[in-house]
Design a protein around this motif. Structure first.
Motif, PDB file in Angstrom:
ATOM      1  N   VAL A 108       0.838  -1.203   0.000  1.00  0.00           N
ATOM      2  CA  VAL A 108       0.000   0.000   0.000  1.00  0.00           C
ATOM      3  C   VAL A 108       0.873   1.253   0.000  1.00  0.00           C
ATOM      4  CG1 VAL A 108      -1.659   1.349   1.343  1.00  0.00           C
ATOM      5  CG2 VAL A 108      -1.979  -1.119   1.087  1.00  0.00           C
ATOM      6  N   ASP A 109       1.890   1.274   0.846  1.00  0.00           N
ATOM      7  CA  ASP A 109       2.766   2.451   0.927  1.00  0.00           C
ATOM      8  C   ASP A 109       3.471   2.714  -0.396  1.00  0.00           C
ATOM      9  OD1 ASP A 109       2.044   2.840   3.533  1.00  0.00           O
ATOM     10  OD2 ASP A 109       3.908   2.060   4.406  1.00  0.00           O
ATOM     11  N   LEU A 110       3.955   1.645  -1.050  1.00  0.00           N
ATOM     12  CA  LEU A 110       4.634   1.817  -2.333  1.00  0.00           C
ATOM     13  C   LEU A 110       3.667   2.299  -3.405  1.00  0.00           C
ATOM     14  CD1 LEU A 110       7.135   1.580  -4.091  1.00  0.00           C
ATOM     15  CD2 LEU A 110       6.606  -0.856  -4.428  1.00  0.00           C
ATOM     16  N   SER A 111       2.469   1.738  -3.424  1.00  0.00           N
ATOM     17  CA  SER A 111       1.469   2.166  -4.413  1.00  0.00           C
ATOM     18  C   SER A 111       1.079   3.625  -4.202  1.00  0.00           C
ATOM     19  CB  SER A 111       0.227   1.276  -4.339  1.00  0.00           C
ATOM     20  OG  SER A 111       0.534  -0.035  -4.758  1.00  0.00           O
ATOM     21  N   LEU A 112       0.961   4.038  -2.949  1.00  0.00           N
ATOM     22  CA  LEU A 112       0.628   5.436  -2.664  1.00  0.00           C
ATOM     23  C   LEU A 112       1.791   6.367  -3.002  1.00  0.00           C
ATOM     24  CD1 LEU A 112      -1.374   5.132   0.667  1.00  0.00           C
ATOM     25  CD2 LEU A 112      -2.260   5.728  -1.592  1.00  0.00           C
ATOM     26  N   ALA A 113       3.028   5.893  -2.807  1.00  0.00           N
ATOM     27  CA  ALA A 113       4.188   6.692  -3.192  1.00  0.00           C
ATOM     28  C   ALA A 113       4.175   6.943  -4.699  1.00  0.00           C
ATOM     29  CB  ALA A 113       5.480   5.985  -2.781  1.00  0.00           C
ATOM     30  N   ASN A 114       3.895   5.895  -5.461  1.00  0.00           N
ATOM     31  CA  ASN A 114       3.810   6.047  -6.914  1.00  0.00           C
ATOM     32  C   ASN A 114       2.625   6.923  -7.314  1.00  0.00           C
ATOM     33  OD1 ASN A 114       6.092   4.540  -7.693  1.00  0.00           O
ATOM     34  ND2 ASN A 114       4.984   2.621  -7.413  1.00  0.00           N
ATOM     35  N   THR A 115       1.555   6.861  -6.531  1.00  0.00           N
ATOM     36  CA  THR A 115       0.399   7.717  -6.801  1.00  0.00           C
ATOM     37  C   THR A 115       0.773   9.188  -6.668  1.00  0.00           C
ATOM     38  OG1 THR A 115      -1.209   6.042  -6.086  1.00  0.00           O
ATOM     39  CG2 THR A 115      -1.921   8.350  -6.015  1.00  0.00           C
ATOM     40  N   ARG A 116       1.584   9.523  -5.681  1.00  0.00           N
ATOM     41  CA  ARG A 116       2.052  10.909  -5.535  1.00  0.00           C
ATOM     42  C   ARG A 116       2.730  11.379  -6.816  1.00  0.00           C
ATOM     43  NH1 ARG A 116       4.156  12.312   0.447  1.00  0.00           N
ATOM     44  NH2 ARG A 116       3.047  10.753   1.662  1.00  0.00           N
ATOM     45  N   ALA A 117       3.619  10.536  -7.345  1.00  0.00           N
ATOM     46  CA  ALA A 117       4.347  10.905  -8.562  1.00  0.00           C
ATOM     47  C   ALA A 117       3.398  11.065  -9.749  1.00  0.00           C
ATOM     48  CB  ALA A 117       5.407   9.851  -8.866  1.00  0.00           C
ATOM     49  N   ARG A 118       2.368  10.225  -9.806  1.00  0.00           N
ATOM     50  CA  ARG A 118       1.435  10.288 -10.940  1.00  0.00           C
ATOM     51  C   ARG A 118       0.485  11.483 -10.833  1.00  0.00           C
ATOM     52  NH1 ARG A 118       1.461   3.989 -10.250  1.00  0.00           N
ATOM     53  NH2 ARG A 118       3.056   3.478 -11.813  1.00  0.00           N
ATOM     54  N   LEU A 119       0.143  11.873  -9.622  1.00  0.00           N
ATOM     55  CA  LEU A 119      -0.640  13.098  -9.449  1.00  0.00           C
ATOM     56  C   LEU A 119       0.164  14.309  -9.913  1.00  0.00           C
ATOM     57  CD1 LEU A 119      -2.281  12.525  -5.932  1.00  0.00           C
ATOM     58  CD2 LEU A 119      -3.456  12.568  -8.147  1.00  0.00           C
ATOM     59  N   ARG A 120       1.441  14.303  -9.616  1.00  0.00           N
ATOM     60  CA  ARG A 120       2.311  15.403 -10.037  1.00  0.00           C
ATOM     61  C   ARG A 120       2.458  15.435 -11.556  1.00  0.00           C
ATOM     62  NH1 ARG A 120       6.191  14.024  -5.000  1.00  0.00           N
ATOM     63  NH2 ARG A 120       5.315  15.526  -3.517  1.00  0.00           N
ATOM     64  N   MET A 121       2.599  14.260 -12.164  1.00  0.00           N
ATOM     65  CA  MET A 121       2.686  14.203 -13.617  1.00  0.00           C
ATOM     66  C   MET A 121       1.435  14.786 -14.258  1.00  0.00           C
ATOM     67  SD  MET A 121       1.330  12.362 -16.367  1.00  0.00           S
ATOM     68  CE  MET A 121       0.787  10.801 -15.670  1.00  0.00           C
ATOM     69  N   LYS A 152       6.825   4.755 -13.141  1.00  0.00           N
ATOM     70  CA  LYS A 152       6.285   4.607 -14.492  1.00  0.00           C
ATOM     71  C   LYS A 152       5.024   5.454 -14.622  1.00  0.00           C
ATOM     72  CE  LYS A 152       5.676   0.686 -17.658  1.00  0.00           C
ATOM     73  NZ  LYS A 152       5.603  -0.801 -17.698  1.00  0.00           N
ATOM     74  N   TYR A 153       4.999   6.323 -15.621  1.00  0.00           N
ATOM     75  CA  TYR A 153       3.895   7.261 -15.844  1.00  0.00           C
ATOM     76  C   TYR A 153       3.721   8.239 -14.681  1.00  0.00           C
ATOM     77  CZ  TYR A 153       3.064   3.743 -19.365  1.00  0.00           C
ATOM     78  OH  TYR A 153       3.237   2.855 -20.388  1.00  0.00           O
ATOM     79  N   GLY A 154       4.796   8.418 -13.920  1.00  0.00           N
ATOM     80  CA  GLY A 154       4.836   9.448 -12.888  1.00  0.00           C
ATOM     81  C   GLY A 154       5.913  10.433 -13.301  1.00  0.00           C
ATOM     82  N   ASP A 155       7.040  10.437 -12.578  1.00  0.00           N
ATOM     83  CA  ASP A 155       8.149  11.285 -13.013  1.00  0.00           C
ATOM     84  C   ASP A 155       8.798  10.736 -14.274  1.00  0.00           C
ATOM     85  OD1 ASP A 155       8.768   9.224 -11.162  1.00  0.00           O
ATOM     86  OD2 ASP A 155      10.754  10.046 -10.798  1.00  0.00           O
ATOM     87  N   GLY A 156       8.412   9.514 -14.671  1.00  0.00           N
ATOM     88  CA  GLY A 156       8.883   8.976 -15.945  1.00  0.00           C
ATOM     89  C   GLY A 156       8.040   9.429 -17.120  1.00  0.00           C
ATOM     90  N   GLY A 157       6.915  10.108 -16.862  1.00  0.00           N
ATOM     91  CA  GLY A 157       6.040  10.586 -17.932  1.00  0.00           C
ATOM     92  C   GLY A 157       6.386  12.011 -18.308  1.00  0.00           C
ATOM     93  N   VAL A 158       7.194  12.164 -19.361  1.00  0.00           N
ATOM     94  CA  VAL A 158       7.686  13.491 -19.761  1.00  0.00           C
ATOM     95  C   VAL A 158       7.705  13.608 -21.283  1.00  0.00           C
ATOM     96  CG1 VAL A 158       9.108  13.685 -17.680  1.00  0.00           C
ATOM     97  CG2 VAL A 158      10.117  12.739 -19.764  1.00  0.00           C
TER      98      VAL A 158
END
Length: 262
Positions: A108-121, A152-158
């Motif tokens: 859950v923590d890892l998925s939420l961490a990635n969610t932060r990055a995807r919200l920013r993207m 993936k599709y977070g800070d990797g989405g550029v």
């Protein structure tokens, strides 16, 4: 590395890419870390409009203050730099209440961490869309093509990656040359996605200097049994991360349908 020539090359590459794409400028997520500081400085150096975006989600005060210091310095140096703060904390908390959860806290923590990055993207692309800008990526070579240390599709989405051919040590070298604040140059690298004080080294199990060494050894075709002690441990860490994160580095697999089935 010839820092002056490398800086000029990247700046010219950014400028030409933007002009050929017929866009007005760049948007960069600024975290208070060395990679985003260097990327936003390079974009500013093009003379094209550069929008620096802070996107805190329960962010540590030290990260916020470094980002603010960097943006303030950039705006004093470049008239083409502007900034905006998009506080995504409430959005993140709302998201957490809308999705199901499980008992496995680590997942859950890892998925939420990635969610932060995807919200920013998503926020960066919204701002890019309304301004006719490109989203400039902040990943370096070790992160993007070595250990796959990004979302993936977070800070990797550029749209483009100006520093993705630079090792982390080269990022620091170029950042010093271009006058990135000392507070950022000296700070321990962290992705800031977990809302605590863990560093990149804590997560990866090795420093960037060690991972650079391992990346070079792999490129030379070295094998694990050629090393001992800490070097063997680091090489094992690097090759494991490189292998499990190939899905981030390779094109999306496409199921091709044979002609006789169409």
């Amino acid at each position: 590395m010839n820092t002056e020539k490398v800086a000029k090359h990247i700046i010219q590459w950014l400028k030409e890419y933007a002009e050929n794409a017929k866009v007005k400028g760049f948007v960069v997520g600024v975290s208070g870390g060395i990679d985003s500081a260097l990327t936003s400085t390079l974009c500013a150096e093009t003379g094209l409009p550069t929008l620096c975006v802070e996107m805190p989600i329960h962010q540590a005060e030290s990260q916020v203050s470094r980002a603010e210091e960097h943006i303030k310095q950039l705006k004093e140096r470049f008239t083409n730099v502007s900034d905006v703060r998009v506080d995504l904390t409430t959005t993140f908390e709302t998201f957490k209440t809308a999705v199901p959860t499980i008992d496995d806290k680590a997942k859950v923590d890892l998925s939420l961490a990635n969610t932060r990055a995807r919200l920013r993207m998503s926020s960066l692309y919204y701002l890019a869309g309304i301004n006719n800008f490109l989203v400039a990526g902040t990943g370096n070579k070790v992160e993007d093509f070595g250990v796959g240390f990004y979302t993936k599709y977070g800070d990797g989405g550029v749209d483009l990656s100006p520093i993705a051919d630079l090792m982390k040590s080269e990022v620091y070298e170029l950042a010093a040359f271009l006058g990135v604040p000392n507070s950022i140059q000296k700070a321990q690298p962290t992705d800031g996605l977990f809302g605590d004080s863990r560093t990149d080294e804590d997560q990866l199990g090795a420093s960037y200097d060690e991972l650079e060494w391992a990346m070079k050894m792999q490129e030379k075709g070295k094998t694990l049994d050629e090393f001992e002690g800490r070097k063997q441990e680091v090489y094992k860490i690097y090759t494991r991360l490189n292998a499990i994160n190939q899905h981030k580095m390779l094109p999306i697999p496409v199921c091709e349908i044979p002609n006789e089935l169409k």
